[in-house]
Design an enzyme around this catalytic site. Structure first.
Site: not given
Ligand code: CTP
Length: 399
Positions: A208-209
């Site tokens: 993810g980020n």
């Protein structure tokens, strides 16, 4: 109907304050959300209890609501909350204070921090209304974008001309309805992507980020506030909206985001891609939780679809396409490259080199580059204010 419209009614000390009660009742009946701010002298004419009962909200009058606990009324939040602020009745005194920025009560503080259109409905006796000071204040307010509901010239019961008299509540409500219906946003369908995407590695892990979704939600709220119908395709985010004009579609992966966007892009006039979409995802998703081993681990990644580039290739002449670029080097050149490659109308660049800009922060510092290579630099601002700037730029394109 005024469903979902957020309206601040400011009431000042005039005998016409009683008309504000009718006004509020009509606005609430039309579906508007109303918050009332009164001055001390308005409270002499009409009680906060009447106003809070009619508006179904507390009435704000003082800077501090509880001096002992230090609770205060956030005038900036009220100013940001509203779609329109209407001071009705507005006395000669308040018109003078508005013209000169005198900030000696909560109402004036809300007025000075309001980001929305401000309207006034003056009410005073004829001599005060015709006085050169009042006339020049009204002129100045108009020149600076305040909409003045000039007093009616109708007949009073006494048969005299009613100059200085406040507009009737029914007429004010009609004007407000016309205003919302005539906005360039009234019939716009806006599609916004927001937040990160999570690309599954196995049932418990993902790539993810750090995107929070704040920028995308702020854009959705601002577009809805201006009257657009918004579809917000959001990756996992703790942000929330229950605005009646925003339909939120929650997705997790880039592929789900792409599918949701494709289902909704055709009738969108304005598309804003603010999501931080993963560029790669694991080629194989393990069905069971992967076990720890002594050796190093390699996960093969494959590219995801570039949603924005896909939309760029399908873009219709009636569609505006706006992208974001988050850069750490060669910012302007990289952003311009994306603008052309993805067939955008404009791109919003935020550089991670700027303090307070980008992921997780409540603030952002942007540069907007449009397809005619016009470049506009903005200061570091709250994401709500940035949303304002971005939609003002959209408005220039729509106009
Ligand atoms: N975007 C998208 N779908 C993707 C990747 C990006 O829709 N799979 C959109 C983002 O929402 C953003 C814009 O494309 O509006 C720019 O994204 P960015 O990741 O900065 O650009 P890339 O083209 O992926 O280039 P790079 O990662 O090399 O900077």
């Amino acid at each position: 109907m005024l469903k979902g419209k957020k309206i601040i009614i400011g009431i000042t000390g005039s005998i016409a304050a009683y008309k504000a009660a009718f006004l509020i009742r009509l606005l609430v009946k039309e579906g508007a959300e109303v918050k009332v701010v009164t001055t001390d002298s308005a409270n002499e004419f009409i009680t906060p209890l009447t106003l809070s009962t009619l508006s179904k909200n507390p009435v704000y009058s003082q800077f501090t609501s509880d001096k002992e606990s230090g609770t205060w009324t956030n005038h900036v939040e009220l100013g940001l909350w509203a779609d329109i602020m209407l001071i009705a009745p507005a006395t000669a005194n308040t018109l003078a204070k508005m013209t000169h920025g005198v900030c000696d009560n909560l109402l004036m503080a809300v007025y000075l921090s309001a980001k929305c259109p401000v309207w006034v409905a003056p009410a005073m006796d004829l001599d005060m209304y015709r006085h050169f000071s009042t006339l020049s204040n009204i002129k100045k307010l108009k020149e600076n974008g305040v909409r003045v509901l000039e007093s009616a010239h109708g007949e009073l019961a006494s048969g005299l001309v009613g100059e200085g008299r406040m507009h009737e509540p029914e007429d004010i409500v009609d004007s407000i309805k016309d205003f919302f219906n005539s906005s360039v946003w009234a019939n716009q369908k806006v599609l916004i992507t927001a937040g990160p995407t999570y690309e599954a590695i196995d049932p418990v892990r993902f790539i993810g980020n750090h995107s929070s979704g704040k920028m995308g939600y702020a854009l959705a709220k601002e577009a809805a506030k201006r009257g657009a119908d918004v579809v917000l395709v959001s990756g996992p985010s703790s942000q929330f909206t229950n605005h009646p004009n925003i339909r939120v579609i929650s997705v997790v992966s880039a592929q789900e985001m792409h599918e949701a966007v494709i289902e909704n892009y055709a009738d969108a006039n304005v598309i804003i891609a603010s999501a931080a979409v993963a560029d790669y995802r694991p080629k194989h998703v393990a069905e069971q939780k992967m076990k720890k081993k002594d050796s190093s681990l390699q996960i093969e990644l494959e590219p995801t679809t570039d949603i924005l580039a896909d939309l760029g290739s399908k873009k219709q002449p009636n569609q505006l396409l706006i992208g974001f670029a988050l850069e750490t080097e060669n910012e302007l050149d990289n952003a311009k490259g994306k603008l052309t490659r993805k067939n955008l109308d404009f791109i919003v660049l935020n550089s991670l080199n700027n303090q307070g800009a980008g992921f997780k922060h409540d603030t952002n510092q942007i540069t907007i580059i449009d397809k005619n290579t016009k470049t506009t630099y903005f200061e570091l601002k709250s994401k709500e204010e940035v949303a304002h700037d971005i939609l003002n730029t959209v408005e220039e394109f729509l106009g």
